[in-house]
Design an enzyme around this catalytic site. Structure first.
Site, PDB file in Angstrom:
ATOM      1  N   GLY A  27      10.083   5.327  -7.386  1.00 37.08           N
ATOM      2  CA  GLY A  27       9.392   6.346  -6.584  1.00 37.08           C
ATOM      3  C   GLY A  27      10.348   7.086  -5.661  1.00 37.08           C
ATOM      4  O   GLY A  27      11.565   6.844  -5.651  1.00 37.08           O
ATOM      5  N   ASP A  46       3.827  -3.681 -14.021  1.00 35.14           N
ATOM      6  CA  ASP A  46       2.871  -3.569 -12.913  1.00 35.14           C
ATOM      7  C   ASP A  46       3.097  -4.703 -11.915  1.00 35.14           C
ATOM      8  O   ASP A  46       3.227  -5.867 -12.324  1.00 35.14           O
ATOM      9  CB  ASP A  46       1.451  -3.633 -13.511  1.00 35.14           C
ATOM     10  N   LEU A  96       5.731  -9.330 -12.491  1.00 34.25           N
ATOM     11  CA  LEU A  96       6.926  -9.611 -11.676  1.00 34.25           C
ATOM     12  C   LEU A  96       7.808 -10.630 -12.389  1.00 34.25           C
ATOM     13  O   LEU A  96       7.311 -11.653 -12.861  1.00 34.25           O
ATOM     14  CB  LEU A  96       6.523 -10.146 -10.296  1.00 34.25           C
ATOM     15  N   ARG A 129       7.996 -19.105  -3.571  1.00 39.72           N
ATOM     16  CA  ARG A 129       8.653 -19.990  -4.544  1.00 39.72           C
ATOM     17  C   ARG A 129      10.173 -19.941  -4.420  1.00 39.72           C
ATOM     18  O   ARG A 129      10.836 -20.943  -4.571  1.00 39.72           O
ATOM     19  CB  ARG A 129       8.268 -19.594  -5.986  1.00 39.72           C
ATOM     20  N   ALA A 148       6.161  -2.029   2.693  1.00 41.51           N
ATOM     21  CA  ALA A 148       6.013  -0.618   3.056  1.00 41.51           C
ATOM     22  C   ALA A 148       4.562  -0.388   3.462  1.00 41.51           C
ATOM     23  O   ALA A 148       3.722  -0.050   2.634  1.00 41.51           O
ATOM     24  CB  ALA A 148       6.398   0.267   1.876  1.00 41.51           C
ATOM     25  N   TYR A 171      -7.006   2.964   0.098  1.00 46.47           N
ATOM     26  CA  TYR A 171      -5.582   2.892   0.457  1.00 46.47           C
ATOM     27  C   TYR A 171      -5.417   2.223   1.826  1.00 46.47           C
ATOM     28  O   TYR A 171      -4.670   1.256   1.964  1.00 46.47           O
ATOM     29  CB  TYR A 171      -5.008   4.307   0.482  1.00 46.47           C
ATOM     30  N   LYS A 218      -3.754  -1.434   2.472  1.00 54.17           N
ATOM     31  CA  LYS A 218      -2.522  -1.639   3.249  1.00 54.17           C
ATOM     32  C   LYS A 218      -2.774  -2.568   4.433  1.00 54.17           C
ATOM     33  O   LYS A 218      -1.895  -3.342   4.821  1.00 54.17           O
ATOM     34  CB  LYS A 218      -1.989  -0.296   3.750  1.00 54.17           C
TER      35      LYS A 218
END
Ligand code: NAD
Ligand code: UDP
Length: 319
Positions: free
Chosen positions: A14, A60, A65, A109, A117, A148, A152
């Site tokens: 981004g 995603d 991950l 972990r 952010a 949103y 957050k």
């Protein structure tokens, strides 16, 4: 420097995430970037892909991950522009909640320090001005921006619960309107919209008469603030990072028209629901605790941003 450190960046393709990746690579780190390219672009990281220290995974944050170990995880994955939230409101909330949860579990972990952010949107349409970190906010939790804002807010809650419960090291930044090169021209936020339209000779759309205010921070100032917090040995935040110089949206429009020499003019459009009437960060904490303050004021930042978008427009013409 971060020579040899293994670092995961979510949302790294981004506007802001790619600038974070640039700095991490410049500091000698091994960087893994996970981004599903929802609003990010391969173009933003093309120059990094050649580096043997940079790995891109198209995936995603909610499901993809990679296993660590990582020394740091920078979590920037989220839609970030108001017109994008209604396209997938449920997804917008869940990216923030489930993505944050995944990041924190991975950090737990492998012992990674986590950067989150967060946003000035946690203050909603604020009744306290300028906004201090202690202000709890005024979010309409059932409105169209809530997916949103509440996402957050919940992500911040998760950060602090993981810190208290499992000792995960967290660093939470509340970002105020930031602009600069590499914004997606179609992103929908005000600076890119105004600059792109002015350069194309199209009218700038002023929502709600442009009397609402925002305080605009240039990307490089913001990223410097990120690194100061992330490098701090103990400070968790949440900490406001933004430029405290406040402008009406009409003032911004006039400045963009003047600086581009455009005669495209303005047209008025209705104000979107729950659009905050005023926004300006109180940055006393950043000044005192991080020794940080913005250096690049709006005119200079706009000059660089206009030059960037003019270059993009010229490239598109040639292609
Ligand atoms: P951006 O849209 O350019 O970057 C967001 C990135 O996240 C994109 O690359 C996008 O593809 C990626 N992404 C979205 N959903 C994802 C998912 N489910 N999995 C993986 N990647 C995903 O916007 P930006 O301005 O660079 O914003 C970066 C972060 O900063 C966001 O979390 C945003 O909420 C936050 N923020 C930005 C501002 C600002 O003014 N720029 C202000 C407040 C907060
Ligand atoms: N805005 C506008 N014209 C545009 C885009 C945005 O007048 O083309 C206004 C919007 O209503 C808001 C402000 O500019 O009051 C900042 O909008 P942006 O989407 O950049 O970010 P926000 O601060 O609302 O998250």
């Amino acid at each position: 420097m971060r020579t040899g450190a293994r670092i995961l960046v979510t949302g790294g393709a981004g506007f802001l995430g790619s600038a974070v990746c640039d700095r991490l690579i410049a500091e000698g780190a091994q960087v893994v970037c996970v981004d599903n390219l929802l609003t990010g672009r391969r173009k933003n990281i093309e120059h990094l892909i050649a580096s043997s220290r940079f790995t891109f995974i198209e995936g995603d944050v909610r499901t993809d991950l990679p296993e660590g170990p990582f020394n740091e995880i920078w979590n920037l994955a989220s839609p970030a522009s108001p017109p994008q939230y209604p396209a997938d409101p449920v997804g917008t909330l869940l990216i923030n909640v489930n993505g944050m949860h995944n990041v924190l579990e991975l950090a737990r972990r492998c012992g990674a320090r986590v950067f989150q952010a967060s946003t000035s949107e946690v203050y909603g349409d604020p009744e306290v001005h300028p906004q201090t970190e202690s202000y709890k906010g005024s979010v309409n939790m059932i409105g169209p921006r809530a997916c949103y804002d509440e996402g957050k807010r919940a992500a911040e809650t998760l950060c602090f619960d993981y810190q208290r419960t499992y000792g995960v090291e967290i660093r939470v930044v509340r970002i105020f309107n930031t602009y600069g090169p590499r914004m997606d021209p179609k992103d929908g936020r005000v600076v890119s919209n105004f600059v792109v339209n002015a350069l194309a000779g199209k009218p700038l759309e002023l929502y709600g008469g442009g009397v609402q205010t925002r305080s605009f921070c240039y990307r490089d100032d913001l990223v410097e603030g990120f690194f100061r917090l992330m490098n701090h040995p103990t400070l968790t935040g949440p900490i406001n990072i933004g430029n405290p110089n406040e402008f009406t949206i009409r003032e911004l429009a006039d400045l963009v028209l003047e600086m581009t020499g455009s005669t495209s003019g303005l047209i008025e459009k209705p104000l979107p629901a729950d659009d905050p009437k005023q926004r300006r960060p109180d940055i006393s904490h950043a000044r005192e605790l991080l020794g940080w303050e913005p250096k690049i004021q709006l005119r200079e930042g706009l000059e660089r941003t206009i030059a960037h978008f003019a270059g993009v427009a010229a490239e598109a013409k040639v292609a």
